[in-house]
Design an enzyme around this catalytic site. Structure first.
Site, PDB file in Angstrom:
ATOM      1  N   ASP A   9       0.851  -1.180   0.000  1.00 36.97           N
ATOM      2  CA  ASP A   9       0.000   0.000   0.000  1.00 36.97           C
ATOM      3  C   ASP A   9       0.892   1.237   0.000  1.00 36.97           C
ATOM      4  O   ASP A   9       1.734   1.405   0.891  1.00 36.97           O
ATOM      5  CB  ASP A   9      -0.900  -0.034   1.242  1.00 36.97           C
ATOM      6  CG  ASP A   9      -2.066   0.922   1.127  1.00 36.97           C
ATOM      7  OD1 ASP A   9      -2.729   0.916   0.088  1.00 36.97           O
ATOM      8  OD2 ASP A   9      -2.301   1.672   2.094  1.00 36.97           O
ATOM      9  N   ASP A 107      -3.280   2.511  -5.728  1.00 38.33           N
ATOM     10  CA  ASP A 107      -2.107   2.580  -4.846  1.00 38.33           C
ATOM     11  C   ASP A 107      -1.945   1.341  -3.992  1.00 38.33           C
ATOM     12  O   ASP A 107      -1.269   1.387  -2.985  1.00 38.33           O
ATOM     13  CB  ASP A 107      -2.201   3.822  -3.958  1.00 38.33           C
ATOM     14  CG  ASP A 107      -3.374   3.757  -3.004  1.00 38.33           C
ATOM     15  OD1 ASP A 107      -4.315   2.992  -3.276  1.00 38.33           O
ATOM     16  OD2 ASP A 107      -3.341   4.472  -1.987  1.00 38.33           O
ATOM     17  N   GLU A 108      -2.573   0.234  -4.389  1.00 41.89           N
ATOM     18  CA  GLU A 108      -2.391  -0.965  -3.567  1.00 41.89           C
ATOM     19  C   GLU A 108      -2.569  -2.224  -4.385  1.00 41.89           C
ATOM     20  O   GLU A 108      -3.268  -2.238  -5.400  1.00 41.89           O
ATOM     21  CB  GLU A 108      -3.335  -0.956  -2.363  1.00 41.89           C
ATOM     22  CG  GLU A 108      -4.788  -0.960  -2.736  1.00 41.89           C
ATOM     23  CD  GLU A 108      -5.687  -1.109  -1.511  1.00 41.89           C
ATOM     24  OE1 GLU A 108      -5.376  -1.919  -0.623  1.00 41.89           O
ATOM     25  OE2 GLU A 108      -6.702  -0.406  -1.474  1.00 41.89           O
TER      26      GLU A 108
END
Length: 358
Positions: A9, A107-108
């Site tokens: 993350d 974003d992960e």
DNA sequence: TCTGGGGTCCTAGGACCC
DNA sequence: TCTGGGGTCCTAGGACCC
């Protein structure tokens, strides 16, 4: 060697990307959201850690954020730049030998790999991402996806944290059930009415009680969440979208029918452009409308036949709106087009997969 | 103090059919 | 006087996540 799930993350992703091209802002409170104008109706997408010290959080109205920290630097959201950074991050993960990468959002991602020492693997991933992009991430290690995902929160920022069957209750047992991934305010309140406050209480709740309260699928699912159980299978099958939509918040509420028709027409054209880019026609129209100030509704209508005609979609949305017979001022309109499913339907193993941004 | 924009899944209940 | 049982399709509405 065992099979591990790593959840990667990115830390303060949007703000971190902005700081890369504006290094003079490092160390200052930075807020990314809307068009970067805190007098407008828009919300915070990401706040830098310095801004979070003032109590600024994602989802907070920019007007509130600027009151909490008038000195903060407000920047507009710049999607193409984040998309490029995201692709760089994901490619770095895919380049890790033996790694299977399941993208969850901008974003992960989950990374599945065999490792004798997942801590070493996690550190290597952090370092590789930093070297390739200049961005820091946190990594959660777990023996299930659920545990890896939750572990990441304990590692932030720039840290690594592990959560397994052996440590689950020691770490999570006394925490509120709402700390779990997938249990928000509403389900938390319903659980509380059943006398279930903590993760441990949820884990130990009789399944029949959960089924009675939440249904045949959701009930057992909640029990498994409480125990940190679930799949450890990381699936890199590309995500296939079900729908595309657009919505717009009006800086001044709409009161005229002509304005409403214009807005629905524009949204419908945007939706059709997205659907056409995939070559998939629209089968159902979803209308979302927020009447000033806070009351939001959604309505769905199936189309008689699949279409890529924006006028059909706009007319369907307008008919749904008319059916509401509500002439209060309109603050937000959204049109979403559900697409013809692919040949053979959607991959059922990816139903829990990527949600949100590509 | 005031509410983005992008997504997905689940449940209940009505209509309709055999 | 009481109202099958199973199935599908559809809409409304709730909930959650990034």
């Amino acid at each position: 060697m065992s099979r591990w799930v790593l959840h990667v993350d990115m830390d303060q992703f949007l703000a971190a990307v902005e700081l890369l091209r504006r290094p003079e802002l490092v160390g200052q409170p930075v807020v990314v959201g809307g068009r970067g104008d805190p007098t407008e109706r828009a919300v915070v997408s990401t706040a830098s850690y310095e801004a979070r010290e003032f109590g600024i959080r994602s989802g907070m109205p920019l007007k509130v954020a600027v009151r909490r920290c008038p000195e903060a630097v407000f920047l507009p959201v710049d999607f193409p730049v984040y998309e490029a950074a995201s692709e760089q991050v994901m490619q770095t993960l895919r380049d890790v030998p033996g790694a299977v990468v399941e993208v969850l959002g901008w974003d992960e991602a989950f990374v599945g790999l065999d490792s004798a020492d997942p801590q070493v693997a996690a550190r290597a991933i952090h370092d590789a991402v930093l070297a390739a992009t200049g961005l820091h991430c946190s990594v959660g290690i777990g023996d299930t996806k659920v545990r890896a995902k939750i572990a990441t929160d304990f590692g932030k920022p720039q840290g690594i944290f592990s959560l397994t069957q052996d440590t689950w209750f020691e770490v999570m047992g006394d925490r509120p059930a709402t700390a779990l991934w997938g249990i928000g305010k509403a389900i938390g309140a319903r659980l509380a009415r059943l006398g279930i406050q903590t993760v441990r209480q949820l884990a130990e709740a009789p399944e029949e009680d959960l089924v009675a309260a939440f249904g045949a699928a959701t009930g057992p699912h909640l029990g498994r969440l409480g125990r940190g159980e679930g799949s450890n299978h990381v699936d890199d099958t590309p995500w296939v979208a079900r729908a595309h939509g657009h919505e717009v918040t009006f800086q001044v509420d709409l009161t005229e029918r002509a304005q409403v028709e214009d807005a629905l027409g524009g949204l419908s054209r945007q939706v059709v452009a997205d659907l056409a880019a995939e070559g998939r026609a629209c089968i159902r129209v979803h209308l979302k409308v927020r009447f000033a100030p806070f009351f939001t509704l959604t309505r769905v209508r199936k189309l008689p036949e699949p279409t890529l005609d924006p006028q059909v979609i706009a007319a369907t949305a307008l008919a749904l709106l008319d059916k509401l017979a509500d002439d209060r001022p309109i603050r937000l309109l959204g049109v979403r087009g559900e697409m013809v499913p692919p040949e053979g339907g959607y991959d059922p193993s990816r139903t829990q997969g990527r949600r949100g941004a590509p």
